[in-house]
Each structure stands twice: as structure tokens, then as C-alpha cells.
Design a protein around this motif. Structure first.
Motif, PDB file in Angstrom:
ATOM      1  N   MET A   1       0.841  -1.206   0.000  1.00 18.06           N
ATOM      2  CA  MET A   1       0.000   0.000   0.000  1.00 18.06           C
ATOM      3  C   MET A   1       0.867   1.243   0.000  1.00 18.06           C
ATOM      4  SD  MET A   1      -3.309  -0.706   2.264  1.00 18.06           S
ATOM      5  CE  MET A   1      -4.524  -1.910   1.760  1.00 18.06           C
ATOM      6  N   ALA A   2       1.992   1.174   0.742  1.00 17.35           N
ATOM      7  CA  ALA A   2       2.914   2.310   0.746  1.00 17.35           C
ATOM      8  C   ALA A   2       3.461   2.537  -0.659  1.00 17.35           C
ATOM      9  CB  ALA A   2       4.046   2.054   1.732  1.00 17.35           C
ATOM     10  N   LEU A   3       3.794   1.432  -1.339  1.00 27.04           N
ATOM     11  CA  LEU A   3       4.280   1.564  -2.711  1.00 27.04           C
ATOM     12  C   LEU A   3       3.218   2.200  -3.608  1.00 27.04           C
ATOM     13  CD1 LEU A   3       6.324  -1.515  -3.944  1.00 27.04           C
ATOM     14  CD2 LEU A   3       7.053   0.820  -3.520  1.00 27.04           C
ATOM     15  N   THR A   4       1.961   1.780  -3.371  1.00 25.08           N
ATOM     16  CA  THR A   4       0.863   2.353  -4.171  1.00 25.08           C
ATOM     17  C   THR A   4       0.785   3.858  -3.977  1.00 25.08           C
ATOM     18  OG1 THR A   4      -0.328   0.287  -3.839  1.00 25.08           O
ATOM     19  CG2 THR A   4      -1.601   2.155  -4.634  1.00 25.08           C
ATOM     20  N   VAL A   5       0.827   4.263  -2.695  1.00 21.01           N
ATOM     21  CA  VAL A   5       0.750   5.698  -2.410  1.00 21.01           C
ATOM     22  C   VAL A   5       1.948   6.418  -3.018  1.00 21.01           C
ATOM     23  CG1 VAL A   5       0.715   7.420  -0.585  1.00 21.01           C
ATOM     24  CG2 VAL A   5      -0.584   5.316  -0.327  1.00 21.01           C
ATOM     25  N   LEU A   6       3.115   5.803  -2.920  1.00 18.43           N
ATOM     26  CA  LEU A   6       4.318   6.421  -3.492  1.00 18.43           C
ATOM     27  C   LEU A   6       4.195   6.546  -5.014  1.00 18.43           C
ATOM     28  CD1 LEU A   6       7.404   4.969  -1.583  1.00 18.43           C
ATOM     29  CD2 LEU A   6       6.568   7.320  -1.666  1.00 18.43           C
TER      30      LEU A   6
ATOM     31  N   GLY B   1       4.386   9.819  -7.021  1.00 22.34           N
ATOM     32  CA  GLY B   1       5.357   9.987  -8.102  1.00 22.34           C
ATOM     33  C   GLY B   1       4.714  10.489  -9.374  1.00 22.34           C
ATOM     34  N   LEU B   2       3.593   9.895  -9.734  1.00 21.18           N
ATOM     35  CA  LEU B   2       2.966  10.293 -11.006  1.00 21.18           C
ATOM     36  C   LEU B   2       2.327  11.674 -10.906  1.00 21.18           C
ATOM     37  CD1 LEU B   2       2.069   9.691 -13.875  1.00 21.18           C
ATOM     38  CD2 LEU B   2       0.008   8.675 -12.947  1.00 21.18           C
ATOM     39  N   LEU B   3       1.536  11.881  -9.848  1.00 19.70           N
ATOM     40  CA  LEU B   3       0.720  13.094  -9.828  1.00 19.70           C
ATOM     41  C   LEU B   3       1.391  14.297  -9.189  1.00 19.70           C
ATOM     42  CD1 LEU B   3      -1.634  10.923 -10.383  1.00 19.70           C
ATOM     43  CD2 LEU B   3      -3.020  12.924  -9.875  1.00 19.70           C
TER      44      LEU B   3
ATOM     45  N   PHE C   1      -9.944   5.693  -7.699  1.00 18.60           N
ATOM     46  CA  PHE C   1      -9.471   5.200  -8.995  1.00 18.60           C
ATOM     47  C   PHE C   1      -7.970   4.947  -8.973  1.00 18.60           C
ATOM     48  CE2 PHE C   1      -7.680   6.218 -13.223  1.00 18.60           C
ATOM     49  CZ  PHE C   1      -8.224   5.159 -13.930  1.00 18.60           C
ATOM     50  N   LEU C   2      -7.214   5.958  -8.535  1.00 20.35           N
ATOM     51  CA  LEU C   2      -5.761   5.823  -8.582  1.00 20.35           C
ATOM     52  C   LEU C   2      -5.285   4.739  -7.636  1.00 20.35           C
ATOM     53  CD1 LEU C   2      -4.640   9.525  -8.862  1.00 20.35           C
ATOM     54  CD2 LEU C   2      -4.500   7.775 -10.605  1.00 20.35           C
ATOM     55  N   PHE C   3      -5.910   4.670  -6.453  1.00 22.73           N
ATOM     56  CA  PHE C   3      -5.486   3.653  -5.496  1.00 22.73           C
ATOM     57  C   PHE C   3      -5.705   2.266  -6.085  1.00 22.73           C
ATOM     58  CE2 PHE C   3      -6.074   0.715  -2.018  1.00 22.73           C
ATOM     59  CZ  PHE C   3      -4.942   0.974  -1.264  1.00 22.73           C
TER      60      PHE C   3
ATOM     61  N   VAL D   1      -6.262   7.815   3.256  1.00 20.19           N
ATOM     62  CA  VAL D   1      -6.203   9.191   3.756  1.00 20.19           C
ATOM     63  C   VAL D   1      -4.992   9.898   3.162  1.00 20.19           C
ATOM     64  CG1 VAL D   1      -5.836  10.584   5.818  1.00 20.19           C
ATOM     65  CG2 VAL D   1      -7.504   8.726   5.849  1.00 20.19           C
ATOM     66  N   ALA D   2      -3.857   9.184   3.130  1.00 17.70           N
ATOM     67  CA  ALA D   2      -2.652   9.787   2.562  1.00 17.70           C
ATOM     68  C   ALA D   2      -2.884  10.149   1.099  1.00 17.70           C
ATOM     69  CB  ALA D   2      -1.478   8.811   2.677  1.00 17.70           C
ATOM     70  N   THR D   3      -3.437   9.209   0.345  1.00 18.03           N
ATOM     71  CA  THR D   3      -3.703   9.480  -1.070  1.00 18.03           C
ATOM     72  C   THR D   3      -4.631  10.667  -1.228  1.00 18.03           C
ATOM     73  OG1 THR D   3      -3.538   7.117  -1.424  1.00 18.03           O
ATOM     74  CG2 THR D   3      -4.399   8.400  -3.228  1.00 18.03           C
ATOM     75  N   TYR D   4      -5.700  10.659  -0.389  1.00 16.24           N
ATOM     76  CA  TYR D   4      -6.676  11.738  -0.515  1.00 16.24           C
ATOM     77  C   TYR D   4      -6.025  13.093  -0.273  1.00 16.24           C
ATOM     78  CZ  TYR D   4     -10.876  14.501   0.066  1.00 16.24           C
ATOM     79  OH  TYR D   4     -11.840  15.447  -0.083  1.00 16.24           O
ATOM     80  N   PHE D   5      -5.163  13.163   0.741  1.00 15.77           N
ATOM     81  CA  PHE D   5      -4.543  14.459   1.032  1.00 15.77           C
ATOM     82  C   PHE D   5      -3.538  14.850  -0.037  1.00 15.77           C
ATOM     83  CE2 PHE D   5      -6.535  14.132   5.168  1.00 15.77           C
ATOM     84  CZ  PHE D   5      -6.936  15.443   5.322  1.00 15.77           C
TER      85      PHE D   5
END
Lengths: 260, 173
Positions: free
Chosen positions: A44-49, A53-55, A103-105, B34-38
Motif C-alpha cells: 500500500m505504501a508503494l501504491t501511495v508512493l 510519483g505520477l501526480l 481510482f488511482l489507489f 487518507v494519505a492518497t486523498y490528502f
């Protein structure tokens, strides 16, 4: 490792297509508590990263003539924004960041899960159920806040003949409550099935080591099958992210404009 | 021997249905979401929106500028055409003027030449008339002399007056 040793000892093929879905602690072998750092945490951390990175890094140039990465980020932005606007309507744009997050997640979790040895967070019903329940709760709460009791009109099909309406209402209510179930199981099921099938074919691939005669046929075939299904899975990863998102928009439309 | 604890951990079947890991997954999912949303709502989306708006703005500006330049080009073309038409009209007047001048000069010269020609013709005619008159006189004198001689030769005595009258009568006839 232990299972592989066992399989090799038996001299047969090793089938453990579901092992890839096991939630394991990153460090040590202990039990999985709520706050344990697990492979879920890692992926999940990689996903957020990746999203970051992209956006964020991808658009750091803020160029009027975009770089490749920036244009991909802009493409994703335009794509989802248009989807929200077209499906849920102009007043649905308040939920754009939320839908973009979903969507992105899902997209990045799906795609990262396709890396060899990866763990697919979206193949778990626990994850997709939370995502679907979030949508369900949002839609229900927004529906009642915006329309009050008028939101119940969603279940009362006024275009149908009067005697049919109570029956239709019952069906509509059931379908409404089944939504989060289908919404979540569709995503998890798609992810799980594809990955499991790849793993099954992967188990056939080392046949040539065990028996040269059969292996000459089976090994190339299974490698071909893995490649083919992998390509299909890349498609499925994107399509399922898209389907989840557009369904969210459709449900939101119901909440914002409950009348058929 | 190692499979036993693993199977115990993952339950009898699907790891997806191992409820002991649900809390962990949901906890990390919540943090990730939450992290993504922010990240999206605070940084990424406003930035992309600004970039897109800016691009739209500059495209609109460029289009407007292009429209302006086009209008200017059309204006310049009109001015050019007008100048051309003016020049042409001027040339036409100049040509007409020159033509008229030349014609006037020509007419004048023609008239002068005509006058000279008629004057010369008149002079010539006068001279011819003179010459003719002279010739008539000479013929008359010769005729008188000849007639007198002829009469004398025939033995007659020519009266001057009669001869002159006879010659005049013949010449008239």
C-alpha cells in the motif's frame, strides 16, 4: 520455502496458487496484529508512493507544454473528471478528489500487484469491502442529506404500473443493498482469479526439470499461457479500476438525482 | 513439518477469508487512502487544474492574438488594394490627359499644315492662272501675226482691226 522443500522432496509439482495472497509480517514470523508492518503495509505504501510519483513529482514542472509523465497525470485527471461530470453531473464534482483517490489507489494497487512476487492488496475482500462500503455509505448519506425522504423515491419506480410498484420497490431495495457486495467482490474476485491462474500455470512451468519428455511440451505451453494471461491481467487491472470508479459515479448520480 | 503452522495461520482455505488479518489490512488501507486523498486534494489536483487552466488561457490568448493578426493582415490587404486602385485611376487620368494634349497639339499642327497647304495651293492656282493668261495673250498675238502674214501672203491687205476681231471671235468660239 518449507512448502517448496516439501514439494521437491515428493518429486512432484508444487501447487500453492493461494500462497501469494497470504498476509505476512514484514519482519519476523509473529502473529498479524492491527498495527503490524505487513506486506499489506509495504504494497500500500508503494501504491501511495506511485501515486505521489505520477501526480506530484510528475507534474512538478507545471509545464504549459507537458512532459510525458505530466501528460499521463493530466490524462488521468481529465479522464476521471470527465467521467464524474458526465455520469454524476456537475454537482458531483465535489466528490472528484474522492473518486480520483479510489481510482488511482485501485489502479496502482492492481498494476503493482502484477509485478512478479508482488502482493495484490486489492485481491483481498477486506480491502475492497472497505472501499465499497465507503462508497455505499457516502451515497446513502449524501442521498438523504441532499434529498431528505425524497431519496426513497429511488426505490419507488413511478413509471411502472401502480400494482407493480411495491414489488419493484422490494427488488430495488434488495439491489441497493447488494451493490456494495457486488462492487467489492467483483474487484477482489477478478484480481484473485487472474493471479491464481497465473500461479497455477507457473507451477506447471518447471515440468521439464522433473520429466524431460512431458516437460518439452508442457513447459513452453505453460510459459505461453502465463504470458497470455499476464497480458489479459494488465487489461483486467485497468478495466476493474475503471469499472469500480464508474460504478461509484453511477451510484453517486443516484444520490444526487434519485428520480429515474 | 513447516506446513502445519502455515495452514493454521492462513485458515483452511483462502487467505482472503482469514479474518485475523482483516484489522491489519483495514488499518493500513485507511492510512493509505487518507494519505492518497490528502496528496491529491492538497497538492496534485489543484496543481494539475492550475496547469490546465493556464494552458487553456494561453491557448485562448494565442487564438485571440492570431485573430488580431489576421484582421490586421486583411486590413493591410484592403489598403494595398485601395492603393493599387488609386494608382490605376491616377494612371488613367494621366494617360487621358496626355492623350488630350497630344491630340490638341496634333490638331493644331494639322490646322497649320492645312492652312499652309491651302495657301500654297491658292498661290499655285494663281500662278497657273497667270501663266494661262500669259499664254492666251501670246497665242492671240501669234494668231494675229500669223493671220496678217497669211492674208498678206494671199495677196490681200490685212486690216489690223478686222484680224483682231476675227481672232477674238474664233478664240471665244
Amino acid at each position: 520455502m518449507a512448502t517448496e522443500a516439501q514439494g521437491a522432496a515428493e518429486g512432484g509439482l508444487v501447487f500453492h496458487p493461494m500462497d501469494q495472497f497470504m498476509v505476512k509480517p514484514l519482519f519476523g514470523d509473529g502473529a498479524v496484529g492491527i498495527f503490524t508492518l505487513t506486506n499489506v503495509t509495504f504494497w500500500m505504501a508503494l501504491t501511495v508512493l506511485a501515486i505521489f510519483g505520477l501526480l506530484v513529482l510528475g507534474t512538478s514542472g507545471r509545464a504549459t507544454i507537458p512532459t510525458r509523465t505530466q501528460s499521463i497525470a493530466e490524462l488521468a485527471y481529465d479522464f476521471i473528471r470527465k467521467m464524474v461530470e458526465d455520469v454524476a453531473g456537475k454537482d458531483g464534482l465535489v466528490f472528484f478528489p474522492y473518486i480520483m483517490t479510489l481510482f488511482l489507489f485501485i489502479l496502482f494497487a492492481n498494476i503493482l500487484g502484477l509485478l512478479p512476487m508482488a502482493f495484490t492488496t486489492t485481491s483481498h475482500i477486506a480491502v475492497t469491502a472497505v472501499l465499497a462500503m465507503l462508497v455505499f455509505l457516502t451515497v446513502t448519506i449524501v442521498g438523504f442529506v441532499k434529498n431528505g425522504a425524497g431519496f426513497l423515491g429511488l426505490f419507488w419506480v413511478s413509471s411502472a404500473p401502480l400494482p407493480l410498484r411495491p414489488i419493484l420497490a422490494l427488488i430495488e431495495v434488495i439491489s441497493y443493498f447488494v451493490r456494495p457486495v457486488s462492487h467489492s467482490i467483483r474487484l477482489a474476485g477478478n484480481m484473485m482469479a487472474g493471479h491464481a491462474v497465473i500461479k497455477v500455470f507457473a507451477a506447471f512451468a518447471p515440468m521439464i526439470v522433473i520429466s524431460t519428455g512431458i516437460g518439452l511440451v508442457v513447459t513452453p505451453l505453460s510459459i505461453l499461457a502465463i504470458s497470455t494471461i499476464y497480458a489479459l491481467e494488465v487489461l483486467v487491472a485497468c478495466i476493474q479500476a475503471y469499472v469500480f470508479t464508474i460504478l461509484t459515479c453511477v451510484y453517486l448520480k443516484d444520490a444526487l438525482h434519485p428520480h429515474h | 513439518m513447516a506446513t502445519a503452522p502455515q495452514e493454521a495461520a492462513s485458515g483452511p482455505g483462502l487467505p482472503q477469508l482469514d479474518f485475523t488479518t482483516f484489522g491489519n489490512q483495514i488499518f493500513w488501507l485507511a492510512i493509505a487512502l487518507v494519505a492518497t486523498y490528502f496528496i491529491l486534494s492538497r497538492i496534485a489536483l489543484p496543481r494539475i487544474a492550475a496547469v490546465l487552466a493556464e494552458r487553456q488561457g494561453s491557448i485562448t490568448n494565442d487564438l485571440a492574438a492570431a485573430e488580431d493578426l489576421k484582421a490586421k493582415a486583411v486590413e493591410a490587404e484592403a489598403a494595398y488594394n485601395k492603393a493599387l486602385a488609386d494608382a490605376r485611376a491616377e494612371a488613367q487620368t494621366i494617360i487621358a490627359q496626355a492623350k488630350a494634349e497630344i491630340k490638341a497639339d496634333l490638331d493644331k499642327a494639322m490646322a497649320k499644315a492645312d492652312a499652309e497647304i491651302s495657301a500654297r495651293a491658292a498661290e499655285g492656282e494663281k500662278k497657273i492662272a497667270e501663266i494661262r493668261a500669259n499664254a492666251m495673250e501670246s497665242v492671240k498675238a501669234v494668231a494675229k501675226d500669223t493671220a496678217a502674214e497669211i492674208v498678206a501672203a494671199m495677196g490681200g491687205k490685212a486690216d489690223g482691226r478686222t484680224v483682231t476681231a476675227a481672232v477674238n471671235a474664233r478664240m471665244k468660239g
